[in-house]
Write a protein that holds these residues in place. Structure first.
Motif, PDB file in Angstrom:
ATOM      1  N   UNK A  15       0.731  -1.319  -0.093  1.00  0.00           N
ATOM      2  CA  UNK A  15       0.068   0.053   0.042  1.00  0.00           C
ATOM      3  C   UNK A  15       1.009   1.268  -0.073  1.00  0.00           C
ATOM      4  N   UNK A 175       3.129   3.206   3.195  1.00  0.00           N
ATOM      5  CA  UNK A 175       2.265   3.500   4.152  1.00  0.00           C
ATOM      6  C   UNK A 175       2.391   2.251   4.903  1.00  0.00           C
ATOM      7  N   UNK A 176       2.874   2.609   6.089  1.00  0.00           N
ATOM      8  CA  UNK A 176       2.737   1.198   7.354  1.00  0.00           C
ATOM      9  C   UNK A 176       1.302   0.806   7.773  1.00  0.00           C
ATOM     10  N   UNK A 177       0.852  -0.156   7.355  1.00  0.00           N
ATOM     11  CA  UNK A 177      -0.354  -0.471   7.677  1.00  0.00           C
ATOM     12  C   UNK A 177      -0.382  -1.177   9.113  1.00  0.00           C
ATOM     13  N   UNK A 178      -1.338  -1.203   9.699  1.00  0.00           N
ATOM     14  CA  UNK A 178      -1.477  -1.741  11.441  1.00  0.00           C
ATOM     15  C   UNK A 178      -2.584  -2.784  11.089  1.00  0.00           C
TER      16      UNK A 178
ATOM     17  N   UNK B   1      -5.543  -1.612  10.715  1.00  0.00           N
ATOM     18  CA  UNK B   1      -6.068  -1.143   9.483  1.00  0.00           C
ATOM     19  C   UNK B   1      -7.147  -2.034   8.834  1.00  0.00           C
ATOM     20  N   UNK B   2      -6.775  -3.485   9.136  1.00  0.00           N
ATOM     21  CA  UNK B   2      -7.670  -4.126   8.339  1.00  0.00           C
ATOM     22  C   UNK B   2      -8.997  -4.516   9.147  1.00  0.00           C
ATOM     23  N   UNK B  54      -9.121  -2.052   3.389  1.00  0.00           N
ATOM     24  CA  UNK B  54      -8.746  -0.986   4.023  1.00  0.00           C
ATOM     25  C   UNK B  54      -9.244  -0.111   4.843  1.00  0.00           C
ATOM     26  N   UNK B  75      -4.504   5.278   8.582  1.00  0.00           N
ATOM     27  CA  UNK B  75      -3.240   4.748   8.840  1.00  0.00           C
ATOM     28  C   UNK B  75      -1.988   5.767   8.751  1.00  0.00           C
ATOM     29  N   UNK B  76      -2.234   6.989   7.821  1.00  0.00           N
ATOM     30  CA  UNK B  76      -1.377   8.122   7.800  1.00  0.00           C
ATOM     31  C   UNK B  76      -2.206   9.430   7.813  1.00  0.00           C
TER      32      UNK B  76
END
Lengths: 179, 202
Positions: A15, A175-178, B1-2, B54, B75-76
């Motif tokens: 992402x 982007x760092x996904x959590x 985020x999921x 997402x 997430x950002x």
């Protein structure tokens, strides 16, 4: 040659926060890169408000399929150029190497390979066998430079695709996904 | 985020709305009484190509006339301000300002988002066909754009209105291939005093 792909299948998807400046229009949002079996890729670009701008599939045979593109951007020249640029960054499929050379400094290898009717030069970091830069030559619109920026991880922190002769620039930032 | 589960509980037991005309009239009156809104939001993006959704989160603000602020925090960090036909976007590395009127995609999107928040979109018979539903918790309206060009971008739009204050609780934008974006508004405050600086570009 054992070139390690940046977007390998060990991850479900990648992402990136992305900006595309295409012919005086600016599009920004998220790029999703999804590795598929057999070295194929699906790449989806969605804008900040969540609307899908384009959805493209890249096959390891070099073929490309447009699943979706908003009408405002869906022009043959733009789609052809965008798809060729993204394909260059994915660098999937068999590479037909013409020549091997040493890159600048002692820590880089260089490869000249066929790319459709043109050629591409790939500069590879010997430490991890990943591409640092890919330069395509083959006509005004096709000439493009892909630069990968990485601070030691297994995926690029950012990717920049630029053209010298046409107004098209693409930039991805990880982007760092959590999870 | 999921997000692992699908957030569609609001569609349970939906039945055709008894009196859409009365609902529309009440919505117009309720919208007229709202000058500003703040809320948190959760945005869920579902793409058929991905197994997971997402998810992004942030803070939303609206102030009449046509001032909208989307501040993504996860997430950002990303900020979008829409005001005076200009769209301003800023992240950690860059900032952009776009004239919405000169960008057909954003012009459509802005009209649509503002129309949903203010309820005006339900009065727009020229551009959308509509179906009205309700259950114990929500009034629910499904809109289908009439224009082929817009339908390429948005196949359907679903809006859930809270029955108590008729505020928009959920918004779902369905695209080709049934990919969708769903935005859920929570912690909503009506008519707070929002400084105008929240909608200025800096």
């Amino acid at each position: 040659m054992n070139l390690v792909p940046w977007f390998g299948s060990e991850r479900d998807h990648y992402l990136y926060n992305s900006g595309i400046d295409a012919f005086r229009e600016h599009y920004s949002g998220l790029i999703v890169i999804k590795p598929l079996p057999d070295g194929d890729y699906r790449v989806v670009f969605i804008n900040e408000l969540g609307i899908k701008i384009f959805d493209m599939e890249f096959f390891s045979t070099g073929e490309f399929l447009l699943h979706h593109c908003i009408a405002f951007l869906n022009r043959k020249f733009i789609i052809n150029t965008l798809s060729k640029d993204i394909s260059l960054a994915l660098n999937n499929g068999q590479m037909k190497v013409i020549k091997v050379f040493r890159g600048p400094g002692n820590d880089k290898s260089g490869f000249k390979a066929r790319d459709g009717n043109g050629v591409k030069y790939i500069l590879v970091n010997d430490a991890d066998n990943r591409a640092e830069k890919i330069i395509r030559r083959g006509g005004l619109a096709k000439n493009a430079v892909v630069t990968f920026f990485n601070s030691g991880g297994t995926e690029p922190d950012s990717v920049n695709i630029s053209h010298r002769h046409i107004k098209l620039d693409i930039h991805f930032s990880r982007i760092d996904e959590k999870h | 985020m999921v997000l692992q589960t699908c957030l569609l509980a609001g569609q349970e037991n939906m039945k055709p709305m008894n009196d859409p005309g009365s609902f529309s009239d009440r919505l117009i009156r309720a919208s007229a009484a709202v000058n500003s809104i703040t809320s948190d939001f959760t945005q869920e993006k579902s793409l058929s190509v991905l197994n997971e959704k997402i998810l992004s989160k942030g803070k939303f603000a609206f102030k009449k006339e046509n001032n909208i602020r989307w501040e993504y925090t996860e997430p950002y960090r990303y900020l979008i301000i829409i005001s005076n036909n200009q769209m301003f976007m800023r992240d950690d590395k860059s900032r952009k300002q776009i004239d919405i009127q000169s960008n057909p995609m954003f012009r459509e999107m802005n009209g649509f988002i503002t129309g949903c928040i203010q309820g005006d979109i339900l009065r727009n018979d020229n551009d959308y066909s509509k179906e009205y539903f309700e259950n114990e918790k929500y009034y629910y309206v499904k809109l289908v754009p009439r224009s082929d060009k817009v339908r390429q971008m948005l196949k359907e739009v679903h809006i859930w209105f809270n029955r108590s204050d008729l505020g928009v609780e959920k918004l779902k934008m369905v695209e080709s291939g049934n990919d969708y974006t769903q935005i859920m508004f929570t912690g909503k405050i009506l008519n707070p005093d929002i400084p105008v600086e929240k909608f200025t570009f800096k």
